[in-house]
Write a protein that holds these residues in place. Structure first.
Motif, PDB file in Angstrom:
ATOM      1  N   SER A 186       0.532  -1.231   0.023  1.00 13.30           N
ATOM      2  CA  SER A 186       0.198   0.074   0.378  1.00 13.30           C
ATOM      3  C   SER A 186       0.629   0.882   0.161  1.00 13.30           C
ATOM      4  O   SER A 186       0.355   2.086  -0.440  1.00 13.30           O
ATOM      5  N   LEU A 187       2.415   1.158   0.619  1.00 18.41           N
ATOM      6  CA  LEU A 187       2.654   2.592   0.200  1.00 18.41           C
ATOM      7  C   LEU A 187       3.693   2.789  -0.653  1.00 18.41           C
ATOM      8  O   LEU A 187       3.717   3.383  -0.934  1.00 18.41           O
ATOM      9  N   TYR A 188       3.775   2.079  -1.585  1.00 17.95           N
ATOM     10  CA  TYR A 188       4.403   2.318  -2.792  1.00 17.95           C
ATOM     11  C   TYR A 188       2.876   2.311  -3.869  1.00 17.95           C
ATOM     12  O   TYR A 188       3.018   3.643  -4.923  1.00 17.95           O
ATOM     13  N   LYS A 189       1.802   1.886  -3.970  1.00 15.07           N
ATOM     14  CA  LYS A 189       0.841   2.490  -4.266  1.00 15.07           C
ATOM     15  C   LYS A 189       0.861   4.464  -3.515  1.00 15.07           C
ATOM     16  O   LYS A 189       0.362   5.572  -4.377  1.00 15.07           O
ATOM     17  N   LYS A 190       0.806   4.230  -2.415  1.00 17.63           N
ATOM     18  CA  LYS A 190       0.246   5.959  -1.631  1.00 17.63           C
ATOM     19  C   LYS A 190       2.479   6.904  -2.720  1.00 17.63           C
ATOM     20  O   LYS A 190       1.450   8.263  -2.996  1.00 17.63           O
ATOM     21  N   SER A 191       2.877   6.246  -2.192  1.00 20.19           N
ATOM     22  CA  SER A 191       4.366   6.525  -3.167  1.00 20.19           C
ATOM     23  C   SER A 191       4.062   6.648  -4.601  1.00 20.19           C
ATOM     24  O   SER A 191       4.368   8.239  -5.734  1.00 20.19           O
ATOM     25  N   ARG A 192       3.117   6.348  -5.380  1.00 22.83           N
ATOM     26  CA  ARG A 192       2.634   6.243  -7.061  1.00 22.83           C
ATOM     27  C   ARG A 192       2.292   7.717  -7.054  1.00 22.83           C
ATOM     28  O   ARG A 192       1.999   9.037  -8.037  1.00 22.83           O
ATOM     29  N   LEU A 193       0.900   7.601  -6.413  1.00 22.66           N
ATOM     30  CA  LEU A 193       0.577   8.823  -6.650  1.00 22.66           C
ATOM     31  C   LEU A 193       0.599  10.321  -5.884  1.00 22.66           C
ATOM     32  O   LEU A 193       0.850  11.129  -6.589  1.00 22.66           O
ATOM     33  N   ILE A 194       1.449   9.543  -4.698  1.00 17.19           N
ATOM     34  CA  ILE A 194       2.554  11.494  -4.564  1.00 17.19           C
ATOM     35  C   ILE A 194       3.213  11.924  -5.539  1.00 17.19           C
ATOM     36  O   ILE A 194       4.501  12.507  -6.223  1.00 17.19           O
ATOM     37  N   GLY A 195       3.991  10.282  -6.232  1.00 16.28           N
ATOM     38  CA  GLY A 195       4.582  10.572  -7.942  1.00 16.28           C
ATOM     39  C   GLY A 195       3.762  12.111  -8.410  1.00 16.28           C
ATOM     40  O   GLY A 195       4.557  12.636  -9.558  1.00 16.28           O
TER      41      GLY A 195
END
Length: 194
Positions: free
Chosen positions: A67-76
């Protein structure tokens, strides 16, 4: 059992060296602010748009890992949009308010750079817990703290009119960003190269 093994192999293939290198090159670019001024127009040589584009390209294939990679992608992605807005702001002649709008443009990308590196670092720590390789990421929070503090101080130094301090801080940020990228990249190899 074969399905589970196939899924593990697929995860290992998805999180590869190329994706991680793209992310770290992008992080390095968004951490630096080499701005060249032509009249009232400011151009960022270490372009945040290119940096966030590399981050998004690198993070997209691995965003399904946790889930944190998903948040990272969204922030990116949000950082990519903010960098486009920042470039537009910098290309407009604001007259006497040019410095204020330039600070806003830089501030937008600084916020997303710090948030992205935080969530990405936490995603790697979560990945190490899932794979029971916690030792690989034990220094990541301190490494992230050094980078984010340097990036924030960097933003504040560029808000000042003293160029000598800006050059010194730019050098320190370059060293911190390089340290973060190389350190995290080298230790994160343990998470996907078994």
């Amino acid at each position: 059992m074969a399905e589970l093994l196939k899924g593990d192999v697929l995860k290992t293939i998805i999180m590869n060296k190329k994706n991680m290198l793209l992310i770290f090159i992008g992080v390095f670019l968004v951490s630096l602010k080499f701005t060249v001024t032509f009249g009232a127009i400011n151009i960022d040589v270490a372009n945040d748009f290119i940096g966030f584009l590399l981050i998004v390209i690198g993070i997209t294939p691995i965003s399904g890992r946790n889930s944190l990679y998903k948040k990272s992608r969204l922030i990116g992605i949000l950082g990519l949009i903010a960098s486009i807005i920042g470039q537009i702001i910098d290309c407009i002649d604001w007259g006497a308010q040019a410095t204020t709008f330039h600070s806003i443009a830089i501030g937008l990308t600084v916020i997303f750079a710090i948030y992205f590196t935080y969530y990405f670092t936490q995603a790697l720590i979560m990945e190490s817990r899932i794979q029971e390789k916690i030792a690989a990421t034990r220094n990541y929070q301190l490494t992230w703290l050094i980078l984010s503090a340097a990036v924030f101080v960097h933003f504040m130094a560029f808000g000042s009119t003293i160029s000598l301090y800006s050059i010194i801080v730019e050098t320190i940020v370059a060293v911190c960003a390089f340290y973060y990228c190389v350190s995290v990249y080298n230790t994160s190899k343990q998470l996907y190269e078994d």
